[in-house]
Design a protein around this motif. Sequence first.
Motif, PDB file in Angstrom:
ATOM      1  N   THR A 139       0.826  -1.214   0.000  1.00  0.00           N
ATOM      2  CA  THR A 139       0.000   0.000   0.000  1.00  0.00           C
ATOM      3  C   THR A 139       0.862   1.267   0.000  1.00  0.00           C
ATOM      4  OG1 THR A 139      -0.151  -0.135   2.408  1.00  0.00           O
ATOM      5  CG2 THR A 139      -2.007  -1.018   1.163  1.00  0.00           C
ATOM      6  N   GLY A 140       1.978   1.247   0.737  1.00  0.00           N
ATOM      7  CA  GLY A 140       2.797   2.450   0.921  1.00  0.00           C
ATOM      8  C   GLY A 140       3.361   3.002  -0.372  1.00  0.00           C
ATOM      9  N   TYR A 184       1.856   3.662  -3.024  1.00  0.00           N
ATOM     10  CA  TYR A 184       0.969   4.639  -3.649  1.00  0.00           C
ATOM     11  C   TYR A 184       1.276   6.059  -3.200  1.00  0.00           C
ATOM     12  CZ  TYR A 184      -1.515   1.274  -6.275  1.00  0.00           C
ATOM     13  OH  TYR A 184      -1.787   0.326  -7.207  1.00  0.00           O
ATOM     14  N   VAL A 185       1.824   6.193  -1.965  1.00  0.00           N
ATOM     15  CA  VAL A 185       2.236   7.524  -1.517  1.00  0.00           C
ATOM     16  C   VAL A 185       3.392   8.001  -2.411  1.00  0.00           C
ATOM     17  CG1 VAL A 185       3.099   8.883   0.430  1.00  0.00           C
ATOM     18  CG2 VAL A 185       1.493   7.001   0.834  1.00  0.00           C
ATOM     19  N   LEU A 186       4.341   7.097  -2.673  1.00  0.00           N
ATOM     20  CA  LEU A 186       5.460   7.455  -3.549  1.00  0.00           C
ATOM     21  C   LEU A 186       4.952   7.805  -4.952  1.00  0.00           C
ATOM     22  CD1 LEU A 186       7.996   4.656  -2.533  1.00  0.00           C
ATOM     23  CD2 LEU A 186       7.897   7.008  -1.709  1.00  0.00           C
ATOM     24  N   ALA A 190       2.005   8.960  -5.869  1.00  0.00           N
ATOM     25  CA  ALA A 190       1.251  10.216  -5.904  1.00  0.00           C
ATOM     26  C   ALA A 190       2.162  11.421  -5.756  1.00  0.00           C
ATOM     27  CB  ALA A 190       0.199  10.226  -4.803  1.00  0.00           C
ATOM     28  N   LEU A 191       3.193  11.297  -4.890  1.00  0.00           N
ATOM     29  CA  LEU A 191       4.041  12.453  -4.590  1.00  0.00           C
ATOM     30  C   LEU A 191       5.190  12.598  -5.584  1.00  0.00           C
ATOM     31  CD1 LEU A 191       2.360  12.318  -2.024  1.00  0.00           C
ATOM     32  CD2 LEU A 191       4.422  12.657  -0.678  1.00  0.00           C
ATOM     33  N   LEU A 192       5.719  11.458  -6.058  1.00  0.00           N
ATOM     34  CA  LEU A 192       6.959  11.531  -6.830  1.00  0.00           C
ATOM     35  C   LEU A 192       6.806  11.265  -8.331  1.00  0.00           C
ATOM     36  CD1 LEU A 192       9.314   9.622  -4.339  1.00  0.00           C
ATOM     37  CD2 LEU A 192       8.940  12.075  -4.517  1.00  0.00           C
ATOM     38  N   MET A 202       7.156  -1.626  -1.510  1.00  0.00           N
ATOM     39  CA  MET A 202       6.627  -0.270  -1.717  1.00  0.00           C
ATOM     40  C   MET A 202       7.221   0.363  -2.962  1.00  0.00           C
ATOM     41  SD  MET A 202       6.385   1.770   1.839  1.00  0.00           S
ATOM     42  CE  MET A 202       5.586   1.155   3.305  1.00  0.00           C
ATOM     43  N   ALA A 238      -4.642   8.880  -7.336  1.00  0.00           N
ATOM     44  CA  ALA A 238      -3.832   7.943  -6.550  1.00  0.00           C
ATOM     45  C   ALA A 238      -4.427   7.797  -5.150  1.00  0.00           C
ATOM     46  CB  ALA A 238      -2.386   8.431  -6.465  1.00  0.00           C
ATOM     47  N   GLY A 239      -4.978   8.896  -4.614  1.00  0.00           N
ATOM     48  CA  GLY A 239      -5.651   8.833  -3.314  1.00  0.00           C
ATOM     49  C   GLY A 239      -6.866   7.916  -3.368  1.00  0.00           C
ATOM     50  N   LEU A 248      -5.791   4.273  -3.567  1.00  0.00           N
ATOM     51  CA  LEU A 248      -5.357   3.686  -2.300  1.00  0.00           C
ATOM     52  C   LEU A 248      -6.533   3.525  -1.332  1.00  0.00           C
ATOM     53  CD1 LEU A 248      -3.023   2.455  -0.837  1.00  0.00           C
ATOM     54  CD2 LEU A 248      -2.474   4.676   0.132  1.00  0.00           C
TER      55      LEU A 248
END
Lengths: 84, 582
Positions: B81-82, B84-86, B88-90, B251, B277-278, B281
């Motif tokens: 899951t983690g 998706y933070v990468l 969305a942000l990167l 991740m 992306a939010g 997730l």
Amino acid sequence: MDKANADAYWKANTSLIRNLLIVWAVVSYGCGIVFAQTLNNIKLFSVPLGFWFAHQGAIIIFIVLIYVYAAQMNKIDRQFGVED
Amino acid sequence: MTVETWTWSIIILTLIAYGYIAWRTHVKEVEGFYVAGRGVHPILNGMATAADWMSAASFISMAGLISFLGFDGTVYLMGWTGGYVLLALLLAPYLRKYGKFTVPDFIGDRYYSNTARAVAAIATIFISLTYISGQMRGVGIVLSRYLGVDITTGIITALVVVAFIGVIGGMKGITYTQVAQYGVLILAYLFVGGAIALILTGNPIPQLALTFTDIATRLSQIQVDLGLKEYVAPFGNFTMLQVFTITLALMVGTAGLPHVIVRFYTVPKASDARISAGWALLFIGLLYTTAPALAVFAKYNLLQTLNGKSIEEVRAIDWVAKWEKTKLLTFYDKDGDGKVNFAPGRVFKLSGGRPDFNNPDMNSKNEIHIDNDIIVLSTPEVAKLAPLIIALVAAGGLAAALSTADGLLIAMSSAVSHDLYYRILRPKATEAQRLLVGRIVIFIAAAIAAYLGIRPPGFVAEVVAFAFGLAAASLFPPIVMGIFDKRMNREGAISGLITGLVFTLVMIGMQRSVQIFGTPAPLMGDFLGINAQGIGVVGMLLNFVVAFIVSRLTPPPPKEVQDLVEHIRIPKGSADVKGEGH
């Protein structure tokens, strides 16, 4: 868009990314892994806290982080007049 | 109606629905075929991404794997899951602004090199092909266990459906069938999780039942009493370093998987890619926060129902008799007392990685063998759910496998028809020729996937688990540096990519040489305490370091490439990206 403005926009973006990635790392690699053993001595409602972060909390916080990033960036985009 | 009739009806009904959606959304231009015309609503793209991402393994096997690993199962929960933070942000918003069609497109243009483009395209094909054979095994499991269909027939039928959707509908058809498939799979999973939560705790919401009742603590205590590891305590199966590196490899690997990244090319604007992306997730999180709860409930229930009972008594339970036939649940009364008991260790000795049911492992007192897959598959019957829901679970498992397979087929098709054929071999090819090649490649890739699913060579199953490490060590670093480091050049990116890829491949090959090359013992135990699943992290770090050093010793990228980097950093104008240019 002039160079100074573009640089300022990029700086605002990268600081936001940095801050959010710190939270990302702390909840998953910190609370969920490295400090999990210690946090397991504390109870959140009925479950040990370290276990809760590893199996529930980190995922919930990941979701929140993305929504926060999207909302904050929309604000920054408008502020610099670069919204799409 | 019996469970079998329900299952047949629901599976046939859903397959017809997927086919109908694909037929309604058929495409005639490359924009629709590769990126669904960039017109997918961010919420729908979130659902499609969730279905694309959650494979047969997530749906069928993960909860069982977690209930076996206990706390350490977090490597899959956070690891899958983690990323998706990468993303969305990167990655996602910048790649969407860049436009075009594929991941190798970006790498080839950003590093002004057809070598880089070709390496990225080949990495895409390799990662996707290993991944898709795992989906085919999932299809086989669902169809053979629920319907008694021969695995070969099952796989071929499923692939015909998947290839039909891809050929007719391209990315657009795949997107909207994935939305429907997400609906089926999440409905099935939440029904199962909710029903067992209600029975065991009185609270129908699995996440709340896990957090606000003491069931996890009670399970932990039962495990300790039986001599098993405490469920909620960390590092019973892996070391802290291994949990750390496996989680990180999964991740970063997620953020580097081409079939996931390309989903974010399909939304209308760069800002849509962020919010999408939010949503993705959130939709994934619905299943990923239910799975650990389901793992606890099902294991608690199995221990309570089976442990210390006489063999006649447990065989009198319907679902025990049924699943014993499939060997997913097996008893072996080692001490001859007529009762079955849980204990640490294996019930049967392993042969070729699978339990050998004629050869009990007498070093352990364990008498109850539970296959990981049974946790999700048997729970509807344990919870006495209606036959309709049991059938829905079968359809859900199938939806999870088919949706992922389709996403992988289109990723491979675009890597061959767009990156290799059009961008490198035949730049003058017409749109019609490119579409034709794309459609043919879907058929060929589906045929290879069918072959790998029916006759898996020993190493394929091994390599599937490492697709993430390879993606982390190869594709993720050059994309991130391509956006965030304007000074990164062709020489740096290519040498980093090759270093990361070769290091990771060699390490996996040496640590898993028994399974891959058939050597009597592994050529290497672990690398500084990091096992094969986590080694992609080291490959990724090497990739970053080598790329940085080499790029500083060689000339900076040309002016137009630096302008490209500045261009993708600004969301403005992303809505105008249409067709070939940007």
